[in-house]
Design an enzyme around this catalytic site. Structure first.
Site, PDB file in Angstrom:
ATOM      1  N   LYS A  80       1.215  -1.229   0.000  1.00  0.00           N
ATOM      2  CA  LYS A  80      -0.049   0.326  -0.186  1.00  0.00           C
ATOM      3  C   LYS A  80       1.328   1.148   0.033  1.00  0.00           C
ATOM      4  O   LYS A  80       1.754   1.421   0.468  1.00  0.00           O
ATOM      5  CB  LYS A  80      -0.937   0.217   1.157  1.00  0.00           C
ATOM      6  N   SER A 155      -9.844   2.865   2.935  1.00  0.00           N
ATOM      7  CA  SER A 155      -8.443   3.715   1.750  1.00  0.00           C
ATOM      8  C   SER A 155      -7.481   2.426   0.800  1.00  0.00           C
ATOM      9  O   SER A 155      -7.346   2.811   0.249  1.00  0.00           O
ATOM     10  CB  SER A 155      -7.607   4.885   2.973  1.00  0.00           C
ATOM     11  N   SER A 179      -9.986   0.068   7.254  1.00  0.00           N
ATOM     12  CA  SER A 179      -9.883   0.654   5.261  1.00  0.00           C
ATOM     13  C   SER A 179      -8.591  -1.285   5.021  1.00  0.00           C
ATOM     14  O   SER A 179      -8.045  -1.074   4.006  1.00  0.00           O
ATOM     15  CB  SER A 179      -8.381   1.321   6.133  1.00  0.00           C
TER      16      SER A 179
END
Length: 501
Positions: A80, A155, A179
């Site tokens: 990420k 997210s 998330s």
């Protein structure tokens, strides 16, 4: 040869160890898949083909010499874009950090590299991890592999999408209010938020320091456990890191036993407000756990109703403080107005141009909540609610070994449906937020497809702090029974884009 991108991380690791395939072959197969699929999905912000292949070649050379390697050596992974990485950009999905290449690796990244896992690239995300749909990325939204017109969650929608679309067998995520877990739910994958402090936060660009937690994303419970074991452990560089061994998550995932366990259904996180198809799949999954030998009890956590309000005071307050460092003075974007601007004017112009609307909204809200005369009324009160939520968890875990509920109230919604309604967007995290406020671990795994739209629904498992292994015992036991019921992985039912047909 079997399509290497379709193998689980565990199966790929066995094939690599046996010499059936090379790390270069495995890495190249995923890079080819990325080139074929990602233009439509947009899950990667940066693809690190050269460095990934170089790592794979190092693993192959070491294996040829007979060196002892980590069991996941040669298994590719995606990271990420909120985790710092040397040699590749870390943008946090924001214009503010466009092109920034950090001078150091996050601890999680360092541990991944030490295990010999080729990093395929950096995944897309809502800007500075603020969002539930990945629509807030400054570089364009990621699309759900099940339906390209729908969101992949947020997210960490990029990480969930690369896993669900077979562009990586494993990915890292971060979870501040859901998330990792909410994207897993809407893409039919598995995601875990470990106990707060169980995985180092050093090198994660902070959103809310008392809530942020890195964790694993994968397609199976065992694969998630294998990555959890790599990521976890004490780190002296993180003052919130727990000085204790990583829970026995891999052993628990392989054991997959729930006999004699008490499963608590959280009354406040089921029923009204949840999409009927999501609720139906949850109820069916709980019935399977009962058949597997677990006892189901209902528990009440009355203060969970205040979790969303408390969270959206605590998170913006901490975010407004953490994001103050993006001031155009030291690194990142800099906008210089015409004339002879002051430092304050440069800062204002840079932050106006560099931050998106959602980030600005939360900074303003947090700054207000922390301002003189309002601190006790807002931030202070939210922290008191946080304690009440922790007390609710303690009481519930006195009656049950784990708690369960749907991960998200709905399946993946269409792009734009909630973009102009922040409150509707925030409600997606209603079931995941309590775990972050209390610091307890949580897992989301697929529970089936909702009748209304044929899209994945997720079931969430919550365990006491430092009892992460319970997530994996319950998750693996349920996964095995669901696979029997479905006749194979849920992702086999996904559209042609996902299957590569």
């Amino acid at each position: 040869m079997t399509d290497l991108t379709r193998l689980t991380a565990a199966d790929l690791a066995e094939a690599l160890t046996s010499g059936e395939v090379s790390a270069r072959e495995a890495t190249q197969a995923h890079l080819t898949r990325i080139a074929e699929v990602d233009p439509a999905i947009h899950a990667y912000l940066h693809v690190a083909a050269d460095s990934a292949l170089a790592t794979a070649d190092e693993v192959d050379a070491a294996r040829a010499k007979g060196e002892t390697l980590h069991q996941l050596a040669g298994v590719p992974i995606a990271v990420k874009d909120v985790m710092t990485t040397t040699g590749m950009p870390t943008t946090c999905g924001s214009k503010m950090l466009q092109g920034w290449i950090p001078p150091y690796d996050a601890t999680v990244v360092r541990q991944i590299k030490a295990a010999g896992m080729p990093i395929l690239g950096k995944t897309n995300m809502d800007e500075f991890a603020m969002g539930s749909s990945t629509e807030h990325s400054a570089y364009g939204a990621t699309r759900n592999p099940w339906d390209l017109n729908r969101i992949p969650g947020g997210s960490g929608g990029g990480s969930s999408a690369v896993v669900a679309s077979y562009q990586a067998p494993l990915a890292t995520g971060t979870d501040t209010g859901g998330s990792i877990r909410q994207p897993a739910a809407v893409t039919g994958s598995v995601g875990v938020k470990p106990t707060y402090g169980g995985v180092s936060r050093y090198g994660l660009v902070a959103l809310a320091s008392s809530l942020d937690q890195a964790g694993p994303c994968a397609r199976t419970v065992l694969d998630t456990a294998l990555l959890h074991e790599v990521m976890g452990g004490h780190d002296p560089m993180d003052s919130t890191s727990i000085d204790a061994p990583v829970p026995s998550v891999v052993e628990a995932a392989r054991r997959a036993d729930v006999s004699g366990m008490k499963i608590g259904i959280v009354r406040e996180l089921t029923g009204e407000g949840f999409q009927p198809g999501v609720q139906a799949r949850f109820d069916e999954a709980v019935a399977l756990l009962t058949e597997a030998g677990a006892e189901v009890v209902e528990v009440s956590c009355p203060n969970f109703q205040y979790a969303l309000a408390a969270y959206y005071l605590i998170l913006p307050s901490e975010a407004s403080s953490n994001l103050a460092k993006f001031d155009a003075m030291r690194y990142g974007m800099r906008v210089v107005p015409e004339g002879d601007p002051s430092a304050e004017q440069v800062m204002a112009a840079t932050r106006d141009a560099g931050f998106g609307d959602e980030v600005k909204r939360r900074i303003i809200l947090g700054t207000y909540a922390l301002s003189s005369g309002y601190y006790d009324a807002y931030y202070g009160s939210a922290q008191k609610v946080r304690r009440l939520i922790s007390d609710d968890f303690a009481a519930a875990f006195a009656r049950a070994d784990v708690l369960v509920c749907p991960t998200a109230p709905t399946t993946a919604f269409a792009f734009g449906d909630k973009l102009d309604d922040p409150m509707a967007m925030y409600l997606n995290d209603i079931a995941t937020i309590p775990a972050n406020l209390a610091g307890v671990p949580g897992m989301s795994l697929p529970s089936g497809l909702a009748d209304e739209d044929g899209l994945p629904a997720g079931l969430q498992i919550l365990a006491p702090a430092m009892a992460d292994e319970r997530l994996y015992s319950v998750g693996a036991a349920l996964e095995a029974r669901l696979l029997d019921q479905w006749g194979g992985p849920l992702l086999d039912r996904a559209p042609a884009l996902t299957k590569g047909a």
